[in-house]
Design an enzyme around this catalytic site. Sequence first.
Site, mmCIF file in Angstrom:
data_model
loop_
_atom_site.group_PDB
_atom_site.id
_atom_site.type_symbol
_atom_site.label_atom_id
_atom_site.label_comp_id
_atom_site.label_asym_id
_atom_site.label_seq_id
_atom_site.Cartn_x
_atom_site.Cartn_y
_atom_site.Cartn_z
ATOM 1 N N LYS A 161 43.694 2.661 66.003
ATOM 2 C CA LYS A 161 44.061 1.051 65.920
ATOM 3 C C LYS A 161 44.651 0.573 66.854
ATOM 4 O O LYS A 161 45.392 1.274 67.930
ATOM 5 C CB LYS A 161 44.473 1.113 64.406
ATOM 6 C CG LYS A 161 43.612 1.537 63.277
ATOM 7 C CD LYS A 161 42.591 0.312 63.118
ATOM 8 C CE LYS A 161 41.166 1.214 62.489
ATOM 9 N NZ LYS A 161 41.319 1.845 61.281
HETATM 10 C C1 LIG Z 1 40.498 2.347 59.963
HETATM 11 C C2 LIG Z 1 40.216 1.371 58.869
HETATM 12 C C3 LIG Z 1 40.254 1.509 57.521
HETATM 13 C C4 LIG Z 1 41.169 2.945 56.971
HETATM 14 O O1 LIG Z 1 42.271 3.051 57.572
HETATM 15 P P1 LIG Z 1 42.983 4.550 57.734
HETATM 16 O O2 LIG Z 1 44.370 4.499 58.272
HETATM 17 O O3 LIG Z 1 42.101 5.182 58.905
HETATM 18 O O4 LIG Z 1 42.821 5.180 56.330
HETATM 19 C C5 LIG Z 1 39.764 0.735 56.583
HETATM 20 N N1 LIG Z 1 38.998 -0.353 56.809
HETATM 21 C C6 LIG Z 1 38.844 -0.583 58.043
HETATM 22 C C7 LIG Z 1 37.886 -1.667 58.253
HETATM 23 C C8 LIG Z 1 39.158 0.280 59.233
HETATM 24 O O5 LIG Z 1 38.776 0.219 60.278
#
Ligand SMILES: *Cc1c(COP(=O)(O)O)cnc(C)c1O
Length: 331
Positions: free
Chosen positions: A192
């Site tokens: 992210k």
């Molecule tokens: C990455 C992501 C998640 C989940 O986050 P994690 O920290 O990987 O569990 C949920 N929704 C979206 C749209 C994402 O891109």
Amino acid sequence: MGKTRIMLSASHQSGYENDFISKALRNNELSLRGNYIGEFENNLESFLGKDKKVLVVNSGTSAIHLGLLLLGVKPGDEVICPTMTFVAAVNPILYIGALPVFVDSEEITWNLCPIALEKAILNRISKGKKPKAIIAVHSYGVPYQVDLICEIAHFYKIPILEDSAEALGSCYRGGKCGTFGDLSAISFNGNKIITSAGGGALVLNSLELKVKALSLATQSKENFPYYLHKSIGFNYRMSNINAAVGCAQLEKLEDRVNSRRSVNSFYRNLFSKIDGVLVFEVPDDNYYSNYWLTTILVDSTKGFDNQGLQYHLDIYGKPPTMNLATDFQQI
Ligand SMILES: *Cc1c(COP(=O)(O)O)cnc(C)c1O
């Protein structure tokens, strides 16, 4: 031709990580004790503003799961979610035994289509199954049509769980993504815009709700010197080491956003010379995207489709200079 592969979304260190992690280690505060957990929450609260409260947890997925539980979603309930998103936005509905109602995306933001959303709500209400919540996602860091989606949700009195996992640093009409839902989820997964070496956050409207969320995230242990649990809890809290990394990364969020936005400009420039490839952009000035990922639309009537283009980039390390079909004959 020599090629350097550019990783899709590698993490970048701000430079503070070493100091902060070392301090946590020196204090022997590796897990659920330590100052960085509270500090990360305070810093996120200051960043988001609007008197929001933040609970940091071990993933964005657990933040969404906790969010649904706090909204009272029960087995058999229906929850609206977008068709085009990452699976983690939908899985928590199934963890609860609730049912996802998939609503299509729209062209201008690639997110929940307001018209399709209202149609779906009316359809479910006519079947006696009013949706319990709406999960609205800002895909690739591009905000959904916040005003319209909120207006519809308020009109039908259905709470929004805003999935801002990809959109930290994005804005809509000056308001920050992560502040538009009744509850909002953020992800600090390694891919992210910033990371806590794995983690997430739930953004809430009151301290009272945060206390509830904290209890759920720490096994729902009642406040007694012995082990008493009146409800099912989860082991979802973020560790102090992860929070130390999160604090370090949050310092440089603005730099990361600027950098991703310049990557977007780079691709817009690069592909402007290629007929049939459109780099996706926000619809107008109400939207400010962190451009976490830059996305393109390929017009397959122009000689190649998305997979053809992907294959070409893989082989040449640059976009096609002419019709792809001709390029391939030269291999
Ligand atoms: C990455 C992501 C998640 C989940 O986050 P994690 O920290 O990987 O569990 C949920 N929704 C979206 C749209 C994402 O891109």
